[in-house]
Every structure is written in structure tokens, then in C-alpha cells.
Design an enzyme around this catalytic site. Sequence first.
Site, PDB file in Angstrom:
ATOM      1  N   LYS A  24     -11.813  -7.690   1.939  1.00  0.00           N
ATOM      2  CA  LYS A  24     -11.929  -6.234   1.671  1.00  0.00           C
ATOM      3  C   LYS A  24     -11.895  -5.994   0.163  1.00  0.00           C
ATOM      4  O   LYS A  24     -12.681  -5.204  -0.366  1.00  0.00           O
ATOM      5  CB  LYS A  24     -10.774  -5.502   2.343  1.00  0.00           C
ATOM      6  CG  LYS A  24     -10.468  -4.127   1.775  1.00  0.00           C
ATOM      7  CD  LYS A  24      -9.276  -3.450   2.413  1.00  0.00           C
ATOM      8  CE  LYS A  24      -7.965  -3.789   1.782  1.00  0.00           C
ATOM      9  NZ  LYS A  24      -7.635  -3.020   0.570  1.00  0.00           N
ATOM     10  N   ASN A  25     -10.975  -6.670  -0.537  1.00  0.00           N
ATOM     11  CA  ASN A  25     -10.762  -6.387  -1.961  1.00  0.00           C
ATOM     12  C   ASN A  25     -11.831  -6.974  -2.866  1.00  0.00           C
ATOM     13  O   ASN A  25     -11.815  -6.740  -4.071  1.00  0.00           O
ATOM     14  CB  ASN A  25      -9.361  -6.842  -2.393  1.00  0.00           C
ATOM     15  CG  ASN A  25      -8.292  -5.968  -1.756  1.00  0.00           C
ATOM     16  OD1 ASN A  25      -8.590  -4.915  -1.180  1.00  0.00           O
ATOM     17  ND2 ASN A  25      -7.054  -6.406  -1.815  1.00  0.00           N
ATOM     18  N   ARG A  96      -7.855   4.566  -2.658  1.00  0.00           N
ATOM     19  CA  ARG A  96      -7.634   4.338  -4.086  1.00  0.00           C
ATOM     20  C   ARG A  96      -8.809   3.633  -4.741  1.00  0.00           C
ATOM     21  O   ARG A  96      -9.108   3.876  -5.901  1.00  0.00           O
ATOM     22  CB  ARG A  96      -6.363   3.513  -4.268  1.00  0.00           C
ATOM     23  CG  ARG A  96      -5.129   4.345  -4.208  1.00  0.00           C
ATOM     24  CD  ARG A  96      -3.997   3.601  -4.777  1.00  0.00           C
ATOM     25  NE  ARG A  96      -4.376   2.977  -6.011  1.00  0.00           N
ATOM     26  CZ  ARG A  96      -4.439   3.610  -7.184  1.00  0.00           C
ATOM     27  NH1 ARG A  96      -4.215   4.890  -7.229  1.00  0.00           N
ATOM     28  NH2 ARG A  96      -4.763   2.970  -8.287  1.00  0.00           N
ATOM     29  N   CYS A 120       0.485   5.930  -3.848  1.00  0.00           N
ATOM     30  CA  CYS A 120       0.725   5.741  -2.418  1.00  0.00           C
ATOM     31  C   CYS A 120       2.152   5.241  -2.298  1.00  0.00           C
ATOM     32  O   CYS A 120       2.877   5.147  -3.284  1.00  0.00           O
ATOM     33  CB  CYS A 120      -0.283   4.746  -1.844  1.00  0.00           C
ATOM     34  SG  CYS A 120      -0.270   3.190  -2.693  1.00  0.00           S
ATOM     35  N   ARG A 125       0.770   3.969  -9.044  1.00  0.00           N
ATOM     36  CA  ARG A 125      -0.575   3.408  -9.240  1.00  0.00           C
ATOM     37  C   ARG A 125      -1.433   4.273 -10.165  1.00  0.00           C
ATOM     38  O   ARG A 125      -2.477   4.789  -9.787  1.00  0.00           O
ATOM     39  CB  ARG A 125      -1.244   3.168  -7.895  1.00  0.00           C
ATOM     40  CG  ARG A 125      -0.388   2.247  -7.014  1.00  0.00           C
ATOM     41  CD  ARG A 125      -1.010   1.942  -5.699  1.00  0.00           C
ATOM     42  NE  ARG A 125      -2.099   0.976  -5.852  1.00  0.00           N
ATOM     43  CZ  ARG A 125      -2.825   0.544  -4.808  1.00  0.00           C
ATOM     44  NH1 ARG A 125      -2.595   1.028  -3.618  1.00  0.00           N
ATOM     45  NH2 ARG A 125      -3.788  -0.336  -4.992  1.00  0.00           N
ATOM     46  N   ASP A 310       0.172  -9.043  -1.901  1.00  0.00           N
ATOM     47  CA  ASP A 310      -0.342  -8.590  -0.599  1.00  0.00           C
ATOM     48  C   ASP A 310       0.116  -9.480   0.548  1.00  0.00           C
ATOM     49  O   ASP A 310      -0.137  -9.153   1.715  1.00  0.00           O
ATOM     50  CB  ASP A 310      -1.874  -8.515  -0.629  1.00  0.00           C
ATOM     51  CG  ASP A 310      -2.351  -7.448  -1.607  1.00  0.00           C
ATOM     52  OD1 ASP A 310      -3.454  -7.578  -2.136  1.00  0.00           O
ATOM     53  OD2 ASP A 310      -1.585  -6.498  -1.860  1.00  0.00           O
ATOM     54  N   ARG A 402      -7.359   0.097   7.968  1.00  0.00           N
ATOM     55  CA  ARG A 402      -7.933   0.126   6.610  1.00  0.00           C
ATOM     56  C   ARG A 402      -8.144  -1.294   6.097  1.00  0.00           C
ATOM     57  O   ARG A 402      -9.077  -1.570   5.363  1.00  0.00           O
ATOM     58  CB  ARG A 402      -6.980   0.856   5.658  1.00  0.00           C
ATOM     59  CG  ARG A 402      -7.014   2.363   5.726  1.00  0.00           C
ATOM     60  CD  ARG A 402      -6.188   2.942   4.582  1.00  0.00           C
ATOM     61  NE  ARG A 402      -6.613   2.391   3.312  1.00  0.00           N
ATOM     62  CZ  ARG A 402      -5.776   2.177   2.285  1.00  0.00           C
ATOM     63  NH1 ARG A 402      -4.504   2.457   2.380  1.00  0.00           N
ATOM     64  NH2 ARG A 402      -6.232   1.683   1.155  1.00  0.00           N
TER      65      ARG A 402
HETATM   66  C1  EPZ Z   1      -5.792  -4.283  -6.252  1.00  0.00           C
HETATM   67  O1  EPZ Z   1      -5.205  -3.001  -6.468  1.00  0.00           O
HETATM   68  C2  EPZ Z   1      -5.861  -4.472  -4.740  1.00  0.00           C
HETATM   69  N1  EPZ Z   1      -6.705  -3.433  -4.153  1.00  0.00           N
HETATM   70  C3  EPZ Z   1      -4.443  -4.378  -4.147  1.00  0.00           C
HETATM   71  O2  EPZ Z   1      -4.539  -4.593  -2.735  1.00  0.00           O
HETATM   72  C4  EPZ Z   1      -3.606  -5.501  -4.778  1.00  0.00           C
HETATM   73  O3  EPZ Z   1      -2.294  -5.433  -4.268  1.00  0.00           O
HETATM   74  C5  EPZ Z   1      -3.599  -5.320  -6.298  1.00  0.00           C
HETATM   75  O4  EPZ Z   1      -4.960  -5.326  -6.802  1.00  0.00           O
HETATM   76  C6  EPZ Z   1      -2.826  -6.423  -7.007  1.00  0.00           C
HETATM   77  O5  EPZ Z   1      -3.381  -7.666  -6.712  1.00  0.00           O
HETATM   78  C7  EPZ Z   1      -8.063  -3.577  -4.214  1.00  0.00           C
HETATM   79  O6  EPZ Z   1      -8.588  -4.533  -4.784  1.00  0.00           O
HETATM   80  C8  EPZ Z   1      -8.873  -2.499  -3.555  1.00  0.00           C
HETATM   81  P1  EPZ Z   1      -3.656  -3.358 -10.138  1.00  0.00           P
HETATM   82  P2  EPZ Z   1      -5.204  -2.345  -7.958  1.00  0.00           P
HETATM   83  O7  EPZ Z   1      -4.455  -2.422 -10.966  1.00  0.00           O
HETATM   84  O8  EPZ Z   1      -6.432  -2.717  -8.681  1.00  0.00           O
HETATM   85  C9  EPZ Z   1      -0.260  -0.946 -12.443  1.00  0.00           C
HETATM   86  C10 EPZ Z   1      -4.134  -4.133  -0.473  1.00  0.00           C
HETATM   87  O9  EPZ Z   1      -3.135  -4.059   0.246  1.00  0.00           O
HETATM   88  N2  EPZ Z   1      -1.372  -0.241 -13.118  1.00  0.00           N
HETATM   89  O10 EPZ Z   1      -3.747  -4.823 -10.394  1.00  0.00           O
HETATM   90  O11 EPZ Z   1      -4.883  -0.907  -7.808  1.00  0.00           O
HETATM   91  C11 EPZ Z   1      -0.182  -0.603 -10.970  1.00  0.00           C
HETATM   92  O12 EPZ Z   1       0.536   0.615 -10.779  1.00  0.00           O
HETATM   93  C12 EPZ Z   1      -4.116  -3.519  -1.854  1.00  0.00           C
HETATM   94  O13 EPZ Z   1      -5.233  -4.676  -0.143  1.00  0.00           O
HETATM   95  C13 EPZ Z   1      -1.064   0.665 -14.126  1.00  0.00           C
HETATM   96  O14 EPZ Z   1       0.096   0.886 -14.467  1.00  0.00           O
HETATM   97  O15 EPZ Z   1      -3.950  -3.119  -8.597  1.00  0.00           O
HETATM   98  C14 EPZ Z   1       0.528  -1.790 -10.388  1.00  0.00           C
HETATM   99  O16 EPZ Z   1       1.919  -1.639 -10.557  1.00  0.00           O
HETATM  100  C15 EPZ Z   1      -2.754  -2.943  -2.233  1.00  0.00           C
HETATM  101  N3  EPZ Z   1      -2.086   1.325 -14.749  1.00  0.00           N
HETATM  102  C16 EPZ Z   1       0.018  -2.958 -11.235  1.00  0.00           C
HETATM  103  O17 EPZ Z   1      -0.514  -2.362 -12.434  1.00  0.00           O
HETATM  104  C17 EPZ Z   1      -3.405   1.109 -14.405  1.00  0.00           C
HETATM  105  O18 EPZ Z   1      -4.303   1.730 -15.027  1.00  0.00           O
HETATM  106  C18 EPZ Z   1      -1.085  -3.768 -10.564  1.00  0.00           C
HETATM  107  O19 EPZ Z   1      -2.125  -2.883 -10.217  1.00  0.00           O
HETATM  108  C19 EPZ Z   1      -3.683   0.187 -13.377  1.00  0.00           C
HETATM  109  C20 EPZ Z   1      -2.649  -0.480 -12.745  1.00  0.00           C
END
Ligand code: EPZ
Length: 440
Positions: A24-25, A96, A120, A125, A310, A402
Site C-alpha cells: 500500500k505504502n 493522509r 490521526c 503528523r 508499522d 484501509r
Molecule cells: C509513511 O507515513 C507511511 N505511510 C506510514 O505508514 C509509516 O508508518 C511512516 O511512513 C513511517 O515509516 C505511507 O507511506 C502512506 P513520516 P509518513 O513522514 O510519510 C514526523 C501505515 O500504517 N513528520 O516518515 O506520514 C511525523 O509526525 C502508515 O501504513 C514531521 O514532524 O511518515 C512522524 O512522527 C502509518 N513533519 C515522523 O516524522 C513532517 O513534515 C515520521 O513521519 C513529516 C513528518
Amino acid sequence: MQTACLVVRESRPLHGTTTLTGAKNAALVMMASLILTRGKSILYNVPFSTDIRHMAQLLQQLGAELFYDKDMQTLYVDTAHIRHYHVEYAMMKKMRASVLVMGPLLARFGTVSIALPGGCVIGDRPINYHLQSFEKMGAQITQVGEMISATISKAHSADIILEYPSVGATENILMLAVQTEGITRIVNAALEPEVLDFIVLLQKMGAHISIVPPATIEIEGVDELRPIEHTVINDRLEAGSLLLAAAITGGVIHLPNAPARSLELFLYKLQEMGHSVIIGQDNIGITLHATQEPKAVSFKTGPHPSFPTDLQAPMMVAQVVADGESVIEETVFESRLLHVRELQKMGAHITVEHNRAIVRGIEKLYGGPVIATDIRASCALVLAGLVAQGTTIITGIHHWRRGYHDLEGKLRHLGANIEIVGGQSIIFQDELRELKDVVL
Ligand code: EPZ
């Protein structure tokens, strides 16, 4: 109409072989990136889940034409007639990953307006890394309440240093940089397997991208990107969930198309518990023979190749019914331990201190009504239900839908006593117009 729920009963050890569906990701960002092209692309091995359906609806709202062949798990996308660059508020709030259309819409139209995707249960996020990076590349960004609009007259290359290797920010920057003149560098980039597969897709489109160790991505902008055909990598998170289902029930499972290389630390931890894990040739294929006396292990989540966040919730369940104490530290999201409360309702001995969960293994869990709070928590509760005495009723199964493509069917095939009761099955086809002539 009765609320749909997952009904899971105590099951015998799972045994058998099953295959994986696409990640999915990886599929979600690949779908968004097709905005960069003008024509007909085909994505193979696309999972049939509601997040995918929502991304398809979003692209349709922008003017794309899509057709999903459910039997072949193949998505046909024609982006020639995309002409909108405003994403409706309601659509942004559904998922998201909708923020991932910002980069390609800026690249294609020089303008985009979205609503903040919102947080969420697992955390706020924010998207500050995304917005700051676009500004560094020349974008003017204004925010009024939750509405964000960005315009860019001529994007310019930049050295972008990510203070955290954000997956989404890395992907969004990539989609603007591939058509920005000059060389853009993303330092401290995310290099998750899904990001690497996405880079392969962009290179197929004609993008010039290289990875400079340890974690810098260099992108030399090109004028035009062409439609592609691509097979999405298999879902390592689905693989982890299936392996844990066999481990927790004391069974044997063979996943012939599992990407072992992308799960190395996770597989190491399963072996540390005492499970036998056999990797296939060329690191493709995983077989697990569960130990009957699993030992509890501790682990800490982090950016790849650390332990994947995850798989934290599903792996916690394996510790709940193992022998000994486990300390689990969640470092990626600030509140991704909400499944603990639900597991405690089933008899688990877990105490939480900030972002750490201390788990003391017990003999038996007890089934009952529990609530799924996010995609991976829903998986954890299913795994717990497989070994809990009695019946576990899981509501909040829109999270399950989802993130997974008929995972309940695969578990049932392996011997699990699981079914979805009530609600309606996912209607996919009638929400998407068929492509008239899909000739590439
Ligand atoms: C992706 O989310 C995945 N989703 C998530 O999977 C996964 O858990 C995550 O990467 C980490 O591997 C998809 O690919 C659709 P991040 P993403 O930006 O891109 C902070 C699932 O269950 N952050 O790496 O949103 C954020 O709050 C989902 O399949 C900021 O602070 O993750 C988090 O604490 C859940 N500012 C950390 O970084 C930003 O601008 C990691 O987030 C962006 C992120």
C-alpha cells in the site's frame, strides 16, 4: 445496517503457504506520481484497499481516468486530461497520503491547493518538512486555517536537509525535483523499501536519480516524464503480519514471494525469540517454523533499516504471549501505543512509560469486544484474537480495510477462525469510470 466487525475465535496453529499483495505504502505514492505524466500508465500488483480507492477517487477528481481490474489487481490510469489542482477538503481528510499530490501538482501546474491532511491517533503528523522543502525550491505558500495553497513560478534546485528522514517528505520533494532544472539533493532522506521502489518507478519515467550513501538522494531535473508500466513491490508489512500469525499460534508458514531483505531486523528478532526462519534464494521467500516456547525480546522502532514502526503493534502481541519481559520503544510516532489499552482488556500485562511499553509475558489472553484505533492496531488485535480464549469482536475495522487486501481471507486459508460480520463489502468498480481504450 449493522456495523461491520471482525470476529476472531481461538484458532489452531496456522499452517500453509500464501502469497503477498502489493505494498500500500508504495502504490499510493506511485499513483500520485502519475500526475507528472500525460498519458496511460499501468500499475500491477496494486492492493484492493480503501486507501487505494480514495487515492483513485482523488486522481479522478483532478481529471484522471482510472480502471481497476480487481481479478488481476491491476490499475490503469490515464492522466492526459488532468486539469485541476485543487483537492477537496473532504478528500484530504479521508487519507493522509493525499498530501502526496502536492509535489506533482506543483511540478505540473505550478500551483496546488489542499487542506492540511490532519493528524490521526498515532500522532499530529504535521507536514512542515514538506512545506519548508517546497519553499526552499521557490514555492510561495500561504495557509488560511486548514487550507494551504502553494504557487511556484519557476522551481529551482536546492540542497534540502531533512532533520528527520520523513518518508512522505522525501517522496514529495522527489516529485517536484524530478522536473526542476539543476541538481536537487535530499540529505538524510528516507530510504524505506517503498521509497526505493518508488525511485525505480520515477527512473522508468525518465527521471535522473542517484543515491549517495549513507542517505542522500541526488535528482537532476528533466523536461518531461513519460507514462510507465510498473509492478508494485510485495508488502513487507503484510508479510510481517502473516509471519507473526504463524509465530503466535505455534504454526508453520511459507511466503514464497516475501522480500526478506526489507525485513532483516524484524526477522532477526523472530529468531531471537526462538522461531526458525528460513530465507529463500536471492533473499526472496520466507519460511517460519514457530517455537513452542517463545522467549520475549525487546525492540525499538526507527527509520529503515531499524525495526519498522508499522510492525510494532503486531510484534507486541508476540511478546504478550512469550516467556519473559519485553521493553518496546516507539520512536517514530508520538502516540502509537493506543493498542495497549485494548490488549490490556484481553488480559495482557503491559505498562506504558512515555513512548515505552513494558510487556510481561502471560499464558493466556481472553477474547472480548475491542476497538481498532489505526491500521496496524487492527492487525495486532486480530493476532491477539487468534490465541485468546473465546471470541474477540473487533470494531473500527475501516482501519483494517484501509491497510490490507483480504488479509482475513489469507489467514482463514491458513486455518484461522476469522470472519467479517455485518457492513457491506467494498464497492470499488462503480465509483470509477472504465477507461474506454486502454492501449499503451
Ligand atoms: C509513511 O507515513 C507511511 N505511510 C506510514 O505508514 C509509516 O508508518 C511512516 O511512513 C513511517 O515509516 C505511507 O507511506 C502512506 P513520516 P509518513 O513522514 O510519510 C514526523 C501505515 O500504517 N513528520 O516518515 O506520514 C511525523 O509526525 C502508515 O501504513 C514531521 O514532524 O511518515 C512522524 O512522527 C502509518 N513533519 C515522523 O516524522 C513532517 O513534515 C515520521 O513521519 C513529516 C513528518
